[in-house]
Scaffold this motif. Structure first.
Motif, mmCIF file in Angstrom:
data_model
loop_
_atom_site.group_PDB
_atom_site.id
_atom_site.type_symbol
_atom_site.label_atom_id
_atom_site.label_comp_id
_atom_site.label_asym_id
_atom_site.label_seq_id
_atom_site.Cartn_x
_atom_site.Cartn_y
_atom_site.Cartn_z
ATOM 1 N N PHE A 1 -28.254 15.695 19.629
ATOM 2 C CA PHE A 1 -28.832 14.367 19.383
ATOM 3 C C PHE A 1 -27.811 13.254 19.590
ATOM 4 N N GLU A 2 -26.541 13.510 19.297
ATOM 5 C CA GLU A 2 -25.523 12.474 19.415
ATOM 6 C C GLU A 2 -25.318 12.036 20.863
ATOM 7 N N THR A 3 -25.453 12.962 21.801
ATOM 8 C CA THR A 3 -25.169 12.647 23.208
ATOM 9 C C THR A 3 -26.383 12.755 24.124
ATOM 10 N N GLN A 4 -27.472 13.364 23.653
ATOM 11 C CA GLN A 4 -28.624 13.621 24.523
ATOM 12 C C GLN A 4 -29.936 13.177 23.894
ATOM 13 N N ALA A 5 -29.867 12.108 23.098
ATOM 14 C CA ALA A 5 -31.054 11.666 22.366
ATOM 15 C C ALA A 5 -32.192 11.278 23.300
ATOM 16 N N GLN A 6 -31.889 10.601 24.404
ATOM 17 C CA GLN A 6 -32.953 10.166 25.297
ATOM 18 C C GLN A 6 -33.637 11.352 25.983
ATOM 19 N N GLN A 7 -32.868 12.361 26.339
ATOM 20 C CA GLN A 7 -33.474 13.557 26.918
ATOM 21 C C GLN A 7 -34.367 14.251 25.894
ATOM 22 N N MET A 8 -33.925 14.265 24.645
ATOM 23 C CA MET A 8 -34.729 14.868 23.585
ATOM 24 C C MET A 8 -36.041 14.113 23.406
ATOM 25 N N LYS A 9 -35.978 12.780 23.454
ATOM 26 C CA LYS A 9 -37.188 11.977 23.314
ATOM 27 C C LYS A 9 -38.165 12.236 24.462
ATOM 28 N N ALA A 10 -37.635 12.387 25.661
ATOM 29 C CA ALA A 10 -38.495 12.638 26.822
ATOM 30 C C ALA A 10 -39.186 13.987 26.707
ATOM 31 N N ILE A 11 -38.466 14.985 26.246
ATOM 32 C CA ILE A 11 -39.046 16.329 26.109
ATOM 33 C C ILE A 11 -40.123 16.335 25.029
ATOM 34 N N GLY A 12 -39.790 15.773 23.863
ATOM 35 C CA GLY A 12 -40.736 15.784 22.748
ATOM 36 C C GLY A 12 -41.885 14.820 22.916
ATOM 37 N N GLY A 13 -41.677 13.767 23.712
ATOM 38 C CA GLY A 13 -42.682 12.724 23.825
ATOM 39 C C GLY A 13 -43.655 12.873 24.964
ATOM 40 N N GLN A 14 -43.385 13.801 25.912
ATOM 41 C CA GLN A 14 -44.244 13.913 27.086
ATOM 42 C C GLN A 14 -44.594 15.365 27.429
ATOM 43 N N ASP B 1 -42.421 30.888 18.827
ATOM 44 C CA ASP B 1 -41.828 32.221 18.816
ATOM 45 C C ASP B 1 -42.629 33.263 19.582
ATOM 46 N N GLY B 2 -43.817 32.872 20.076
ATOM 47 C CA GLY B 2 -44.704 33.862 20.679
ATOM 48 C C GLY B 2 -44.390 34.220 22.113
ATOM 49 N N GLY B 3 -43.659 33.359 22.829
ATOM 50 C CA GLY B 3 -43.296 33.661 24.207
ATOM 51 C C GLY B 3 -44.357 33.345 25.240
ATOM 52 N N ARG B 4 -45.523 32.900 24.822
ATOM 53 C CA ARG B 4 -46.615 32.625 25.762
ATOM 54 C C ARG B 4 -46.533 31.213 26.338
ATOM 55 N N TYR B 5 -45.885 30.316 25.578
ATOM 56 C CA TYR B 5 -45.831 28.908 25.959
ATOM 57 C C TYR B 5 -44.388 28.452 26.110
ATOM 58 N N GLU B 6 -44.210 27.312 26.771
ATOM 59 C CA GLU B 6 -42.897 26.684 26.831
ATOM 60 C C GLU B 6 -42.768 25.777 25.616
ATOM 61 N N SER B 7 -41.936 26.165 24.670
ATOM 62 C CA SER B 7 -41.798 25.411 23.434
ATOM 63 C C SER B 7 -40.944 24.175 23.671
ATOM 64 N N ALA B 8 -41.580 23.017 23.672
ATOM 65 C CA ALA B 8 -40.831 21.768 23.810
ATOM 66 C C ALA B 8 -39.913 21.562 22.614
ATOM 67 N N ARG B 9 -40.347 22.020 21.464
ATOM 68 C CA ARG B 9 -39.516 21.868 20.263
ATOM 69 C C ARG B 9 -38.214 22.651 20.390
ATOM 70 N N ASN B 10 -38.315 23.912 20.838
ATOM 71 C CA ASN B 10 -37.108 24.712 21.013
ATOM 72 C C ASN B 10 -36.194 24.103 22.069
ATOM 73 N N LYS B 11 -36.793 23.636 23.156
ATOM 74 C CA LYS B 11 -36.021 23.030 24.237
ATOM 75 C C LYS B 11 -35.344 21.750 23.763
ATOM 76 N N MET B 12 -36.054 20.957 22.989
ATOM 77 C CA MET B 12 -35.519 19.684 22.504
ATOM 78 C C MET B 12 -34.360 19.897 21.551
ATOM 79 N N PHE B 13 -34.510 20.830 20.603
ATOM 80 C CA PHE B 13 -33.481 21.016 19.596
ATOM 81 C C PHE B 13 -32.316 21.875 20.069
ATOM 82 N N ALA B 14 -32.371 22.333 21.311
ATOM 83 C CA ALA B 14 -31.205 22.974 21.904
ATOM 84 C C ALA B 14 -30.198 21.932 22.395
ATOM 85 N N LEU B 15 -30.615 20.668 22.432
ATOM 86 C CA LEU B 15 -29.753 19.582 22.878
ATOM 87 C C LEU B 15 -29.020 18.935 21.699
#
Length: 208
Positions: A91-104, A75-89
């Motif tokens: 899961f039913e249709t974009q699970a692999q993209q979510m894994k790539a964001i959260g995993g790397q 929530d601080g705005g200083r960093y790119e939140s992978a969590r926020n980016k991941m959960f904007a997708l």
């Protein structure tokens, strides 16, 4: 062992000598370590390590919540939140993209369930969603660990997971998700390339 006995055994803070010996052992296994006095010091230490603009994944962690680190990242705005980016997708249709964001991400943040006095980090998970980034995927990993998680050996680490951490996580999961938790996967990190994993040990009980 009763729940009271387990709580007493697995929430007691180590003495100064045991804590110092654990720090030395971790460093001998390739981890960098610093000791913080409390949650505010831990948050300051973690944020100071992460350059502005870095992609940062805050894995689900009571410790990250208690220290305010999760909110500062997401929530601080200083960093790119992978969590926020991941959960904007979706899961039913974009699970692999979510894994790539959260995993790397550039930085994966979280905690562990036990630290052995001879320098091994032990993390349990139901799905294993955070383990890939800890083991390999993230460029850098920072663990924030309450000193009550220091245990004598791997046998005690596993006991701590099943007799203490799982009971508390199960209660949290039922309240948050309406379902029970379980231990699906356990990661033991015995050795690391120097510079990749940093451990902030906090001289107070944090998380479980």
């Amino acid at each position: 062992m009763s729940m009271t006995d387990a709580a007493d055994r697995f929430t007691a803070l180590p003495g100064a000598e045991d804590l110092a010996a654990t720090v030395v052992a971790l460093e001998e296994h390739g981890f960098s370590v610093e000791v913080a006095d409390g949650p505010d010091d831990a948050r300051t230490a973690v944020l100071a390590r992460i350059p502005a603009g870095s992609s940062v994944m805050t894995n689900t962690s009571v410790t990250l919540q208690e220290t305010g680190i999760a909110d500062a990242i997401n929530d601080g705005g200083r960093y790119e939140s992978a969590r926020n980016k991941m959960f904007a997708l979706d899961f039913e249709t974009q699970a692999q993209q979510m894994k790539a964001i959260g995993g790397q991400p550039d930085y994966a943040l979280g905690s562990v369930h036990a630290v052995t006095r001879d320098g091994t980090l032990v993390i349990a998970s139901a799905s294993g969603s955070q383990l890939a980034s800890y083991a390999w995927g993230a460029a850098s990993v920072v663990f924030v660990v309450g000193a009550q998680k220091v245990v004598p050996d791997l046998a005690a680490a596993h006991q701590r997971i099943y007799q203490h951490s799982l009971r508390l996580e199960d209660a949290r999961a039922q309240a948050a998700y309406g379902q029970h938790s379980y231990v699906g996967k356990v990661l033991e990190i015995h050795q690391e390339l120097p510079g990749r994993i940093h451990v902030v040990l906090v001289r107070q009980p944090l998380g479980y």
